[in-house]
Design a protein around this motif. Structure first.
Motif, PDB file in Angstrom:
ATOM      1  N   ASN A   1       0.159 -10.157  -3.902  1.00 20.30           N
ATOM      2  CA  ASN A   1      -0.485 -10.159  -2.578  1.00 20.30           C
ATOM      3  C   ASN A   1      -1.466  -9.008  -2.395  1.00 20.30           C
ATOM      4  O   ASN A   1      -2.438  -9.133  -1.662  1.00 20.30           O
ATOM      5  CB  ASN A   1       0.589 -10.065  -1.482  1.00 20.30           C
ATOM      6  CG  ASN A   1       1.536 -11.240  -1.543  1.00 20.30           C
ATOM      7  OD1 ASN A   1       1.162 -12.315  -2.023  1.00 20.30           O
ATOM      8  ND2 ASN A   1       2.763 -11.046  -1.075  1.00 20.30           N
TER       9      ASN A   1
ATOM     10  N   ASP B   1      -3.408  -2.097  -3.871  1.00 18.24           N
ATOM     11  CA  ASP B   1      -2.737  -1.193  -2.944  1.00 18.24           C
ATOM     12  C   ASP B   1      -3.687  -0.787  -1.819  1.00 18.24           C
ATOM     13  O   ASP B   1      -3.947   0.390  -1.574  1.00 18.24           O
ATOM     14  CB  ASP B   1      -2.217   0.050  -3.683  1.00 18.24           C
ATOM     15  CG  ASP B   1      -1.251   0.849  -2.824  1.00 18.24           C
ATOM     16  OD1 ASP B   1      -0.809   0.332  -1.786  1.00 18.24           O
ATOM     17  OD2 ASP B   1      -0.954   1.993  -3.197  1.00 18.24           O
TER      18      ASP B   1
ATOM     19  N   ALA C   1      -2.210  -8.379   3.604  1.00 19.24           N
ATOM     20  CA  ALA C   1      -0.870  -8.511   4.175  1.00 19.24           C
ATOM     21  C   ALA C   1      -0.389  -9.955   4.133  1.00 19.24           C
ATOM     22  O   ALA C   1       0.654 -10.266   4.697  1.00 19.24           O
ATOM     23  CB  ALA C   1      -0.862  -8.012   5.615  1.00 19.24           C
ATOM     24  N   THR C   2      -1.148 -10.811   3.498  1.00 16.87           N
ATOM     25  CA  THR C   2      -0.721 -12.198   3.375  1.00 16.87           C
ATOM     26  C   THR C   2      -0.769 -12.598   1.901  1.00 16.87           C
ATOM     27  O   THR C   2      -1.149 -11.794   1.047  1.00 16.87           O
ATOM     28  CB  THR C   2      -1.623 -13.110   4.237  1.00 16.87           C
ATOM     29  OG1 THR C   2      -1.113 -14.432   4.211  1.00 16.87           O
ATOM     30  CG2 THR C   2      -3.061 -13.096   3.766  1.00 16.87           C
ATOM     31  N   THR C   3      -0.368 -13.826   1.624  1.00 16.76           N
ATOM     32  CA  THR C   3      -0.269 -14.223   0.217  1.00 16.76           C
ATOM     33  C   THR C   3      -1.649 -14.385  -0.413  1.00 16.76           C
ATOM     34  O   THR C   3      -2.657 -14.466   0.278  1.00 16.76           O
ATOM     35  CB  THR C   3       0.479 -15.553   0.100  1.00 16.76           C
ATOM     36  OG1 THR C   3      -0.187 -16.500   0.935  1.00 16.76           O
ATOM     37  CG2 THR C   3       1.917 -15.418   0.523  1.00 16.76           C
TER      38      THR C   3
ATOM     39  N   LEU D   1      -2.053  -1.577   6.854  1.00 19.07           N
ATOM     40  CA  LEU D   1      -1.125  -1.676   5.723  1.00 19.07           C
ATOM     41  C   LEU D   1      -0.609  -0.310   5.285  1.00 19.07           C
ATOM     42  O   LEU D   1       0.484  -0.197   4.732  1.00 19.07           O
ATOM     43  CB  LEU D   1      -1.776  -2.406   4.538  1.00 19.07           C
ATOM     44  CG  LEU D   1      -1.335  -3.874   4.461  1.00 19.07           C
ATOM     45  CD1 LEU D   1      -1.853  -4.654   5.640  1.00 19.07           C
ATOM     46  CD2 LEU D   1      -1.750  -4.489   3.158  1.00 19.07           C
TER      47      LEU D   1
ATOM     48  N   ASN E   1       6.372  -7.645   5.929  1.00 23.74           N
ATOM     49  CA  ASN E   1       5.527  -7.547   7.096  1.00 23.74           C
ATOM     50  C   ASN E   1       6.374  -7.761   8.355  1.00 23.74           C
ATOM     51  O   ASN E   1       6.959  -8.817   8.530  1.00 23.74           O
ATOM     52  CB  ASN E   1       4.443  -8.618   6.996  1.00 23.74           C
ATOM     53  CG  ASN E   1       3.405  -8.464   8.071  1.00 23.74           C
ATOM     54  OD1 ASN E   1       3.650  -7.792   9.063  1.00 23.74           O
ATOM     55  ND2 ASN E   1       2.270  -9.084   7.869  1.00 23.74           N
TER      56      ASN E   1
ATOM     57  N   VAL F   1       6.321 -12.164   3.517  1.00 24.19           N
ATOM     58  CA  VAL F   1       5.319 -11.589   2.608  1.00 24.19           C
ATOM     59  C   VAL F   1       5.693 -10.146   2.339  1.00 24.19           C
ATOM     60  O   VAL F   1       5.855  -9.349   3.265  1.00 24.19           O
ATOM     61  CB  VAL F   1       3.915 -11.661   3.251  1.00 24.19           C
ATOM     62  CG1 VAL F   1       2.889 -11.012   2.339  1.00 24.19           C
ATOM     63  CG2 VAL F   1       3.549 -13.101   3.545  1.00 24.19           C
ATOM     64  N   GLN F   2       5.882  -9.822   1.067  1.00 21.61           N
ATOM     65  CA  GLN F   2       6.247  -8.455   0.700  1.00 21.61           C
ATOM     66  C   GLN F   2       4.998  -7.585   0.598  1.00 21.61           C
ATOM     67  O   GLN F   2       4.007  -7.971  -0.007  1.00 21.61           O
ATOM     68  CB  GLN F   2       6.961  -8.449  -0.653  1.00 21.61           C
ATOM     69  CG  GLN F   2       8.313  -9.129  -0.635  1.00 21.61           C
ATOM     70  CD  GLN F   2       9.321  -8.416   0.268  1.00 21.61           C
ATOM     71  OE1 GLN F   2       9.322  -7.189   0.346  1.00 21.61           O
ATOM     72  NE2 GLN F   2      10.150  -9.186   0.948  1.00 21.61           N
ATOM     73  N   ILE F   3       5.051  -6.444   1.201  1.00 18.49           N
ATOM     74  CA  ILE F   3       3.946  -5.483   1.094  1.00 18.49           C
ATOM     75  C   ILE F   3       4.499  -4.252   0.405  1.00 18.49           C
ATOM     76  O   ILE F   3       5.411  -3.606   0.916  1.00 18.49           O
ATOM     77  CB  ILE F   3       3.395  -5.125   2.477  1.00 18.49           C
ATOM     78  CG1 ILE F   3       2.852  -6.389   3.153  1.00 18.49           C
ATOM     79  CG2 ILE F   3       2.306  -4.074   2.365  1.00 18.49           C
ATOM     80  CD1 ILE F   3       2.485  -6.190   4.592  1.00 18.49           C
ATOM     81  N   ALA F   4       3.955  -3.943  -0.758  1.00 22.64           N
ATOM     82  CA  ALA F   4       4.514  -2.861  -1.566  1.00 22.64           C
ATOM     83  C   ALA F   4       3.408  -1.916  -2.009  1.00 22.64           C
ATOM     84  O   ALA F   4       2.251  -2.298  -2.113  1.00 22.64           O
ATOM     85  CB  ALA F   4       5.204  -3.441  -2.789  1.00 22.64           C
ATOM     86  N   THR F   5       3.794  -0.688  -2.265  1.00 21.36           N
ATOM     87  CA  THR F   5       2.839   0.250  -2.855  1.00 21.36           C
ATOM     88  C   THR F   5       3.495   0.969  -4.033  1.00 21.36           C
ATOM     89  O   THR F   5       4.631   1.420  -3.921  1.00 21.36           O
ATOM     90  CB  THR F   5       2.338   1.287  -1.825  1.00 21.36           C
ATOM     91  OG1 THR F   5       1.479   2.207  -2.496  1.00 21.36           O
ATOM     92  CG2 THR F   5       3.466   2.032  -1.152  1.00 21.36           C
ATOM     93  N   PRO F   6       2.811   1.046  -5.145  1.00 24.08           N
ATOM     94  CA  PRO F   6       3.361   1.786  -6.283  1.00 24.08           C
ATOM     95  C   PRO F   6       3.040   3.274  -6.193  1.00 24.08           C
ATOM     96  O   PRO F   6       3.454   4.047  -7.048  1.00 24.08           O
ATOM     97  CB  PRO F   6       2.631   1.160  -7.466  1.00 24.08           C
ATOM     98  CG  PRO F   6       1.307   0.750  -6.901  1.00 24.08           C
ATOM     99  CD  PRO F   6       1.554   0.389  -5.463  1.00 24.08           C
ATOM    100  N   HIS F   7       2.276   3.656  -5.198  1.00 15.11           N
ATOM    101  CA  HIS F   7       1.823   5.039  -5.150  1.00 15.11           C
ATOM    102  C   HIS F   7       2.834   5.941  -4.474  1.00 15.11           C
ATOM    103  O   HIS F   7       3.451   5.563  -3.495  1.00 15.11           O
ATOM    104  CB  HIS F   7       0.488   5.138  -4.413  1.00 15.11           C
ATOM    105  CG  HIS F   7      -0.654   4.690  -5.256  1.00 15.11           C
ATOM    106  ND1 HIS F   7      -1.005   3.369  -5.373  1.00 15.11           N
ATOM    107  CD2 HIS F   7      -1.491   5.380  -6.056  1.00 15.11           C
ATOM    108  CE1 HIS F   7      -2.028   3.264  -6.196  1.00 15.11           C
ATOM    109  NE2 HIS F   7      -2.349   4.467  -6.629  1.00 15.11           N
TER     110      HIS F   7
END
Lengths: 546, 284
Positions: free
Chosen positions: A499, A503, A510-512, A532, B8, B82-88
Motif C-alpha cells: 500500500n 513510506d 492510506a488505501t490499497t 500518514l 487506518n 488497510v495496514q499502514i506501516a513504516t520501516p523507518h
C-alpha cells in the motif's frame, strides 16, 4: 437512485466509466500514445536536420511535422497527461471518493480525446498520405495571415482549429472539475492550510485554464469566421489585425506554460520531501509562490512579441513582469533545495528525475530571463535558441517530472513496482540524450540559425551542433523505449508494491494499491499536512506543531 | 530497525456499501456528437447532421441520468483493514525549540523596515543634490539630470541639448516618482543587507555596490538605450551613486536594531532534521 454494482465487460468498464481513477488512467494512456507519435515526429525532423542540404523529406512534410509535433506536445500530450495524474491523485489526496462532477469528467476526457483524433485525421484527408494528407502546416501558434484562406487553402488549418476547439472544451470541463473538487470535497480536517501541495497546484492550474482557454477559443472562432464567413478579424488589408491574433494566442500561450509546469512543480513538491525524509520546507511560501505565479503569468504574454514593434513602455512592462515571475519560481527552487538540505536523501528513480529537473529547470529559467530582456530577444527571436529554451522547459522540466511521477505513483495505480534498475538506465540515458540535443541546440541559435527551416546551407558553423542534437534524439528515443518496456514488463511481472512502498505521508498511500472503486472505506479525517505521518508516529504527530 | 504498524483508524467506521456514480455512455456519446458536428465542416453536411442528432440524444440521455436524482450504484466495501506501516526508525524533532537559542546563520539583530525607508529617502536627497550640482556645473541647469531621468520612459529622446536643459513639468513629475520609488526600494535593500555585511558595511554598501552597479549599467546602456548613453557623464553618475550609498548607509546604521528570533529556520518550520541532531534510540 442506487443499484447494486453489476459485472461489466472490459470495454464498458473503461469506456463508460465515471470513476476518476479510470478516467485518469485513460488520460495517461492516451497521452502516452501521443507522446510516442510526437517523439517519432521529432526523430524524423532531426534526421532531416542532421546534415545540411538533406533531402530526407520535403519542405511541406517538414512544415506539417513541426506543426503537429508542437500542437500534439502541448495539447495532446502534456495537458492530458497532467490532467490524468490530477484526476487520479487529487480525490485520493484530499480524501474524496471521486471528482465533483464525475460525468463531466468523462465528457472532458472524451472531448480531449476526439480533439486529438480530429487533428490526426488530417493526415488521411485529401492528398497523398505520405505527403501528410491535409495535415496542418502553420506551426503550433499559427500566426496570421498564414492561416487565411489565401495562404492556407483547403482544410488543413481547419483541422488544427477544430481539434484545439474540441480539446479546449475538454480542458475547461476538467478545470471546472478540479476547482470544484478541491474547494468542496476535501475530507474533514483538511483545511486549505493542510491541503497537499499537489492539490494546491492543481487548483492554481485549474484557475489558469479557465482564464486562458477562453481567449484561445475566441481566437479560433474568429479565425473560423474569417475563413468561412468572410470575416476580417485578422485581415490587415481589410482593417483587421494580425497582431491581434498574436495577442489572443499568447494570452493563452504563455500562461499555458505555467498550466503545464505548475502540476509538475506539484510532483516535485510531493516526491522531494518523501525521498529526503523531511517535511516540505516553507509550505506557506510554496503555496504563495504557486498562486503568485498563477497571477503574474497572466501578465507576461507579449514577451513573445518584442519584435512586433511595441512601444518602449510596452516592452518595458513585459520585461518587468517576466522578470517578476522568476521570483516566485526561484522561491520554489530554494524551498526544494532547503527540503533536501540535511535530509537523508534516497536517490530512487523518482528522486533522480526530480534532481535532474531541478538543475535543468534552473537553466531553462535563466535562458528564459535572457529572452525576457527585449534587446536580447530582438537578436534571437525565432532562432533555435528559443527552440532550445522552450524544450529545456518542456522536456527538461515537464517531461522529467512526469517520468518522476510515473515511477512514484505507478505502484499505487497498478499495485506493482517499476523496475529500479531499468528506471536508472532510463534516467541516465535520458539525461545524456537530453543534454546532447538541447544544450547544443542553443549554439546554432546563437549563430543565427532560424527555427522552422527544413534545411540549411553548409559553412555557417551549424552542422556539428545539429548533428550532435540529432544524435541526442537517438539516446532519448532509447530511454523512452526502456521506459515503455519497463511499464509493460512491470505491469505484468513487477514486484508487488504494497500500500505504501515509499513510506510516504499523503492520503493516497492510506488505501490499497490499486485503490478500490470507493477509494476509502470511510472518509478519512486529518489533523495535519502529513496525515500518514500522524498515523505512523502517534507518539510524535505533526499536528502538535502546526 | 523498528517498524510502526497501524491500521487506518478511519476503517473502524466503514460502511458495508458505498454509493458511487453509475457508469454511463452518454458523456462519450455527447463528445462524439459534438466532434461530428464540427467534422461536418471538414467533410459533408451529413456528418454534421449525424453529430447534431447524436448530441441531442446524448443530452437527453445524460439528463435522465441525473434528473430527478443522480443514478448511483452500490459497491461493497472490503472488510479487510488497510495496514499502514513504516520501516523507518523514529526521528525526534529539533531540540532547539526548547533549548537555549543558538545562532546558526541569521544575524543576531536586524534593522526595522522603517530604517531602510529612511535611509533610502535620505540617500535619494543626497543623490538628487549631487546630480543637480552636476547639472549646474556642466550645463548651467538643474533640469538636465532630471530630464534625463524622466526621459527613460519615453521612446525618443533624440532632442537638442538646449531642450534637455529646459524645464518640463511632465519630465519633472516622472523623474520624481521614479527617483522616490527607486530610492525607497534600494534603501529597503540596504536595510536588509547591511546586517549581513559584518565588516565595513558602509564601505561595501556605499562604495563597492555603487561601483558594481555603475559598471553594470555602463556596460549595457549603450545596447539598451544608446542615445541616453551618450548624454550620461559616468564619473558624475558614479559620484551620485556613491553619495546615495554612503548617506543611506549612515542613516540606516544609526537606527535602533531589533533582535531576530534566533531559532534556526528548520526549527521554526517545525520539521524533523535527521543529520543535524541525535536520533531517538541511537539506532543506526
Amino acid at each position: 437512485m442506487a443499484i447494486p454494482k453489476s459485472s461489466r465487460g472490459v470495454v464498458s468498464e473503461w469506456l463508460f466509466t465515471a470513476d476518476h481513477k479510470k478516467i485518469g488512467l485513460m488520460y495517461i494512456v492516451y497521452s502516452l500514445l501521443f507522446l510516442v507519435i510526437m517523439g517519432i515526429e521529432a526523430i524524423l525532423m532531426r534526421i532531416q536536420l542532421a546534415h545540411p542540404h538533406a533531402s530526407f523529406m520535403s519542405p511541406q512534410a517538414f512544415n506539417r511535422l513541426f506543426t503537429l509535433h508542437g500542437t500534439t506536445g502541448v495539447f495532446f500530450v502534456a495537458m492530458p497527461i497532467l490532467f490524468g495524474f490530477g484526476n487520479y491523485l487529487v480525490p485520493l489526496m484530499i480524501g474524496a471518493r471521486d471528482m465533483a462532477f464525475p460525468r463531466l469528467n468523462a465528457f472532458s476526457f472524451w472531448m480531449t480525446a476526439f480533439g486529438g483524433f480530429v487533428l490526426y485525421a488530417s493526415f488521411f484527408a485529401g492528398g497523398s498520405f505520405l505527403q501528410g494528407g491535409s495535415a496542418p502546416d502553420v506551426g503550433w501558434f499559427a500566426y496570421a495571415p498564414l492561416t487565411s484562406t489565401t495562404y492556407s487553402p483547403g482544410h488543413s488549418t481547419d483541422y488544427w482549429t477544430l481539434s484545439i476547439l474540441l480539446a479546449g472544451v475538454g480542458s475547461v470541463g476538467g478545470a471546472v472539475n478540479f476547482i470544484a473538487t478541491i474547494l468542496c470535497m476535501r475530507c474533514p480536517g483538511m483545511t486549505l492550510g493542510r491541503m497537499p501541495l499537489l492539490a494546491w497546484m492543481n487548483l492554481v492550474m485549474g484557475g489558469l485554464v479557465l482564464v486562458t482557454i477562453s481567449p484561445l477559443t475566441a481566437a479560433q472562432i474568429m479565425l473560423m469566421v474569417d475563413r468561412y464567413m468572410s470575416g476580417h478579424f485578422f485581415d490587415t488589408a481589410a482593417g483587421g489585425s494580425v497582431v491581434m491574433w498574436m495577442h489572443f494566442f499568447w494570452i493563452f500561450g504563455h500562461p499555458e506554460v505555467y498550466v503545464l509546469i505548475i502540476p509538475c512543480f506539484a510532483f516535485v513538491s510531493e516526491i522531494v520531501p518523501v525521498f529526503s525524509r523531511k517535511a516540505m520546507f516553507g509550505y506557506p511560501a510554496m503555496v504563495a509562490a504557486s498562486v503568485g505565479i498563477g497571477f503574474v503569468s497572466l501578465g507576461v504574454w507579449a514577451h513573445h512579441m518584442y519584435t512586433v514593434g511595441m512601444p518602449s513602455y510596452g516592452n518595458a512592462f513585459f520585461v518587468l513582469t517576466t522578470m517578476i515571475v522568476g521570483v516566485p519560481t526561484g522561491i520554489k527552487i530554494f524551498n526544494w533545495l532547503a527540503t533536501m538540505w540535511g535530509g537523508k536523501i534516497r536517490f530512487a528513480t523518482p528522486m533522480l528525475f526530480c534532481t535532474g529537473f531541478l538543475f535543468q529547470f534552473l537553466i531553462a529559467g535563466l535562458t528564459g530571463i535572457m529572452l525576457a530582456t527585449a534587446p536580447f530577444d530582438w537578436q534571437l527571436s525565432n532562432s533555435y535558441f528559443v527552440v532550445a529554451h522552450f524544450h529545456y522547459v518542456i522536456v527538461g522540466g515537464i517531461l522529467f517530472t512526469i517520468f518522476a511521477a510515473f515511477y512514484y505513483w505507478f505502484p499505487k495505480m497498478t499495485g506493482r513496482m517499476l523496475n529500479e534498475t531499468l528506471g536508472k538506465w532510463h534516467f541516465w540515458i535520458m539525461v545524456i540524450g537530453f543534454h546532447l540535443t538541447f544544450d547544443f541546440m542553443h549554439i546554432p541559435g546563437l549563430l543565427g540559425m532560424p527555427r522552422r527551416v527544413y534545411t540549411y546551407e553548409p559553412g555557417r558553423g551549424w552542422e556539428t551542433w545539429n548533428l550532435l542534437s540529432s544524435i541526442g534524439v537517438v539516446f532519448q528515443a532509447a530511454a523512452v523505449l526502456i521506459f515503455v518496456y519497463n511499464m509493460i514488463q512491470s505491469y505484468f511481472k513487477g514486484a508487488p508494491a504494497g500500500n505504501d512502498p515509499w513510506d510516504a505521508w499523503t492520503l493516497e498511500w492510506a488505501t490499497t494499491s490499486p485503490p478500490p472503486d470507493y477509494n476509502f472505506a470511510a472518509i478519512p479525517e486529518v489533523r495535519s499536512r502529513r496525515p500518514l505521518w500522524d498515523i505512523k508516529h502517534p507518539e510524535d504527530p505533526d499536528w502538535k506543531y502546526e | 530497525m523498528t517498524a510502526q504498524h497501524q491500521s487506518n483508524p478511519a476503517m473502524h467506521s466503514a460502511p458495508e456499501h458505498v454509493a458511487l456514480p453509475a457508469p454511463t455512455a452518454w458523456p462519450a456519446v455527447l463528445a462524439l456528437g459534438l466532434t461530428l458536428m464540427a467534422a461536418g465542416l471538414l467533410s459533408t453536411n451529413i456528418v454534421s447532421v449525424v453529430g447534431i442528432a447524436l448530441s441531442l440524444v446524448a443530452g437527453v440521455g445524460w439528463a435522465r441520468q441525473v434528473l430527478p436524482h443522480d443514478r448511483h450504484e452500490m459497491v461493497a466495501v472490503s472488510a479487510a483493514p488497510v495496514q499502514i506501516a513504516t520501516p523507518h526508525r523514529k526521528v525526534t524533532r529539533m531540540a532547539a525549540v526548547q533549548a537555549a537559542p543558538h545562532r546558526a546563520r541569521l544575524p543576531l539583530e536586524i534593522y526595522p523596515i522603517s530604517a531602510g525607508i529612511k535611509g533610502g529617502l535620505a540617500g535619494g536627497v543626497a543623490m538628487a543634490v549631487l546630480a543637480m550640482f552636476y547639472g549646474i556645473v556642466s550645463h548651467g541647469s538643474i533640469w538636465y539630470p532630471i530630464n534625463l531621468l524622466g526621459a527613460i520612459v519615453y521612446e525618443h529622446i533624440d532632442v537638442s541639448t538646449a531642450q534637455v536643459e529646459a524645464f518640463h513639468i511632465e519630465l519633472l513629475l516622472v523623474a520624481t516618482v521614479l527617483h522616490l520609488a527607486t530610492s525607497v526600494l534600494v534603501g529597503l535593500l540596504y536595510g536588509a543587507i547591511l546586517p549581513m555585511l559584518a565588516r565595513r558595511p558602509i564601505l561595501l554598501g556605499g562604495v563597492f555596490a555603487p561601483l558594481v552597479w555603475t559598471g553594470f549599467l555602463h556596460s549595457i546602456l549603450d545596447i539598451v538605450d544608446p542615445i541616453l548613453n551618450q548624454r550620461i557623464d559616468w564619473w558624475w553618475f558614479l559620484a551620485s551613486q556613491i553619495g546615495f550609498g554612503i548617506v543611506a548607509g549612515l542613516v540606516v546604521v544609526r537606527q535602533v536594531r531589533i533582535p531576530t528570533w534566533q531559532y534556526p529556520l528548520a526549527a521554526r518550520a517545525g520539521v524533523e532534521t535527521p543529520g543535524m541532531m541525535d536520533e531517538e534510540n541511537n539506532h543506526s
